[in-house]
Write a protein that holds these residues in place. Structure first.
Motif: not given
Length: 106
Positions: A67-94
């Motif tokens: 739920s944290y991962q999904l909400l992080f992407l959702l809020y990043g998208f809504i607040l216009g920071q999707f690129d940062f959030v997506w890259n951060f997510e990929k690094k963290s999951l890696h």
């Protein structure tokens, strides 16, 4: 304190203090929201004071982490920071994956 702020801005590639505050806001709102999701799911599952701790711990990982991962992407998208959030997510999951897969290092 400003040294820490400057390091974060450089590490995350953020140009303005407003951008940094927005990203920190996304992290905090995501964390609070994930805990509300956990509370709702635990009530739905019927967890109470008599539920064994090991079951709660497993359920916590299975509920809060995704739920944290999904909400992080959702809020990043809504607040216009999707690129940062997506890259951060990929690094963290890696990094998490590398803990469980042999031969892969950080």
């Amino acid at each position: 304190m400003s040294n820490l702020i400057e390091k974060l801005m450089k590490r995350w590639g953020v140009q303005t203090y407003g951008g940094l505050l927005l990203i920190l806001f996304i992290f905090s709102v995501t964390g609070m929201s994930a805990l509300y999701v956990r509370k709702w799911v635990f009530v739905w599952l019927g967890f109470n004071a008599e539920t064994p701790l090991w079951i709660e711990a497993i359920a916590w990982v299975l509920v809060v982490f995704p739920s944290y991962q999904l909400l992080f992407l959702l809020y990043g998208f809504i607040l216009g920071q999707f690129d940062f959030v997506w890259n951060f997510e990929k690094k963290s999951l890696h990094r998490i994956k590398s803990l469980f897969v042999r031969g892969e290092s950080l």
